[in-house]
Design an enzyme around this catalytic site. Structure first.
Site, PDB file in Angstrom:
ATOM      1  N   HIS A  65       0.743  -1.185   0.015  1.00 17.73           N
ATOM      2  CA  HIS A  65       0.170  -0.015  -0.072  1.00 17.73           C
ATOM      3  C   HIS A  65       0.804   1.298   0.085  1.00 17.73           C
ATOM      4  CE1 HIS A  65      -3.792   2.229   0.713  1.00 17.73           C
ATOM      5  NE2 HIS A  65      -3.204   2.976   1.587  1.00 17.73           N
ATOM      6  N   ARG A 150     -10.012   4.534  -1.011  1.00 19.35           N
ATOM      7  CA  ARG A 150      -9.408   3.712   0.099  1.00 19.35           C
ATOM      8  C   ARG A 150      -9.370   4.914   1.170  1.00 19.35           C
ATOM      9  NH1 ARG A 150      -4.976   1.278  -4.275  1.00 19.35           N
ATOM     10  NH2 ARG A 150      -6.251  -0.446  -4.642  1.00 19.35           N
ATOM     11  N   ARG A 194     -14.578   1.721  -0.523  1.00 24.89           N
ATOM     12  CA  ARG A 194     -14.325   0.649   0.161  1.00 24.89           C
ATOM     13  C   ARG A 194     -14.087   0.788   1.429  1.00 24.89           C
ATOM     14  NH1 ARG A 194      -8.185  -1.882  -0.729  1.00 24.89           N
ATOM     15  NH2 ARG A 194      -7.664  -0.517   0.863  1.00 24.89           N
ATOM     16  N   GLU A 291     -11.090 -11.514  -3.467  1.00 27.91           N
ATOM     17  CA  GLU A 291      -9.897 -11.449  -3.544  1.00 27.91           C
ATOM     18  C   GLU A 291      -9.305 -12.829  -2.790  1.00 27.91           C
ATOM     19  OE1 GLU A 291      -8.558  -7.126  -2.086  1.00 27.91           O
ATOM     20  OE2 GLU A 291     -10.500  -7.687  -1.166  1.00 27.91           O
ATOM     21  N   GLY A 313      -9.437  -8.162  -6.845  1.00 30.00           N
ATOM     22  CA  GLY A 313      -7.885  -7.800  -6.315  1.00 30.00           C
ATOM     23  C   GLY A 313      -7.135  -8.992  -6.615  1.00 30.00           C
ATOM     24  N   ASP A 316      -4.094  -9.861  -3.935  1.00 30.37           N
ATOM     25  CA  ASP A 316      -4.337 -10.809  -2.780  1.00 30.37           C
ATOM     26  C   ASP A 316      -5.077 -12.007  -3.077  1.00 30.37           C
ATOM     27  OD1 ASP A 316      -3.936  -9.249  -0.304  1.00 30.37           O
ATOM     28  OD2 ASP A 316      -5.592  -7.971  -0.452  1.00 30.37           O
ATOM     29  N   CYS A 363      -8.899  -3.803  -9.845  1.00 31.98           N
ATOM     30  CA  CYS A 363      -8.149  -2.749  -9.310  1.00 31.98           C
ATOM     31  C   CYS A 363      -6.922  -3.105  -8.614  1.00 31.98           C
ATOM     32  CB  CYS A 363      -9.114  -2.473  -8.038  1.00 31.98           C
ATOM     33  SG  CYS A 363     -10.710  -1.707  -8.326  1.00 31.98           S
TER      34      CYS A 363
END
Length: 413
Positions: A65, A150, A194, A291, A313, A316, A363
């Site tokens: 991140h 986010r 999210r 994910e 995702g 993940d 994403c």
């Protein structure tokens, strides 16, 4: 001379004096422009790192991140050097090449590549992920919406744990303030909110973070919707923020539930929405973030529960499928977004969602990878949500992929 090499996370270049960060006080002492060298960079550091000339870490991967947000902030970043804190010393002048991952001794002139691209208009929607609300207005004209707001940075920039903000009665207010800048800039384009998703180790260092448990591998630990369901007041505060924005007329909002392991989590999240007066699928769109392999293999149950969109995702999903910690330097070579098992699951999700007329969106890091995006367009994905600095490039990539599909079709006639 190259003195160190790691994993480059962007095309940005930084030159400056090394400053090693070993404790919180070192972050507070940053003046701006330093080459920050740290063993591990975490989200709670971002409010300080945004003024760095560059960031170099021993650990972490390209999908972390921090790497993604620093790219959004246009701060050069190299991760996974393994020995940056040992080799680089305070006061050294170095040049950091965020594209190649090379760190050079002294001042080296490196030509930064700049692409001048037209705004292409492919059929597949090209959206953007937003971590920093302040950039929304400059990005909005070129994107078809936001695939993922986010909210973690909005909260961590306060320096306080979400539960502490909740006790102070400020959590909903902080979220509303940040999200409003984004939905306002993009209106009436769709914006997907999210819910909170941050590993426990990245919450420990903020004020009030002592409530977090110790976990050996936080990325597959207590995070995302499971964590929120165990802290229902925090989840309700997030949904109250969405409700306030809906009441203010921002009907372009949707809610995305992250890292679902079981359909029951999705069901309970929607129950919480109803507690604050939100009617899922009527007041706004609600979707699941796919994910985990379990979410892929129980996709029919999720669709029966009601799903307006599916956000995929891949980082993940690859981590969970391949049993590889995506932040782990020692196993980095085994982390493969293009692994056949991952691609088969993604293709399955896209196919089923298209049959049900449910929007699919990729994403995260994968949406900036040209090879992956072309393959997903071929699979029939509805939209991609990429990094802010990649919008124009990815619009061109998607348009080219669509043209290739049309060309193949003509050849078979």
């Amino acid at each position: 001379m190259i003195i160190l090499k790691g994993i480059g996370t962007s095309s940005y270049i930084g030159i400056g004096e090394v400053k090693k960060v070993e404790k919180h006080e070192d972050l507070l002492a940053l003046e701006g422009g330093e080459i920050v060298v740290v063993s591990r960079a975490s989200r709670d550091m971002l409010s300080h790192l945004k003024k760095a000339g560059a960031v170099v870490t021993d650990y972490g991967g390209i999908t972390s991140h921090v790497a993604i947000v620093l790219r959004e902030m246009q701060v050069p970043c190299i991760v996974g050097t393994e020995k940056g804190t040992s080799i680089l010393e305070d006061g050294m002048i170095v040049t950091v090449d965020g594209k190649t991952g090379n760190i050079y001794a002294g001042f080296i002139e490196i030509e930064s590549e700049r692409e001048f691209l037209e705004v292409c208009r492919p059929s597949t929607n090209v959206k953007v992920n937003i971590n920093v609300p302040e950039i929304a207005a400059s990005v909005a004209p070129f994107a078809d919406g936001v695939g993922s707001i986010r909210i973690e940075n909005m909260i961590l920039n306060t320096g306080k744990h979400p539960s502490l903000l909740q006790e102070e009665g400020r959590l909903t207010e902080v979220i509303v303030k940040g999200v409003k800048k984004i939905v306002d800039a993009f209106y009436p384009k769709p914006v997907w909110f999210r819910t909170f998703d941050i590993p426990t180790d990245e919450l420990k260092r903020v004020e009030g973070g002592e409530v977090e448990p110790h976990e050996s591998n936080p990325l597959i630990g207590l995070r995302a919707i499971q964590k929120d369901l165990q802290n229902p007041e925090i989840l309700l505060s997030e949904f109250k923020a969405v409700r306030i924005l809906l009441d203010q007329g921002y009907d372009n909002l949707g809610i995305k539930i992250p890292f679902i392991r079981d359909v029951s989590e999705y069901h309970e999240a929607k129950k919480a929405m109803k507690e604050v007066g939100i009617k899922p699928h009527r007041d706004l769109e609600v979707g699941a973030s796919i994910e985990t392999p379990s979410a892929v293999l129980t996709l029919d149950e999720l669709m029966n529960e009601g799903m307006d969109f599916a956000s995929i995702g891949m980082s993940d999903l690859a981590m969970c499928s391949l049993a590889v910690d995506r932040r782990g330097v020692k196993v980095a070579k085994h982390f493969n977004l293009m692994h056949s098992s991952v691609l088969k699951m993604v293709k399955l999700v896209i196919k089923k969602c298209n049959q049900w007329n449910i929007e699919t969106c990729i994403c995260g890091h994968a949406a900036s990878n040209e090879t992956i995006v072309k393959k997903l367009v071929d699979y029939g994905i509805t939209s991609i949500s990429t990094n802010p600095d990649q919008i124009l490039r990815m619009r061109k990539v998607v348009e080219t992929a669509e043209d290739d599909i049309l060309l193949r079709g003509f050849r078979t006639i």
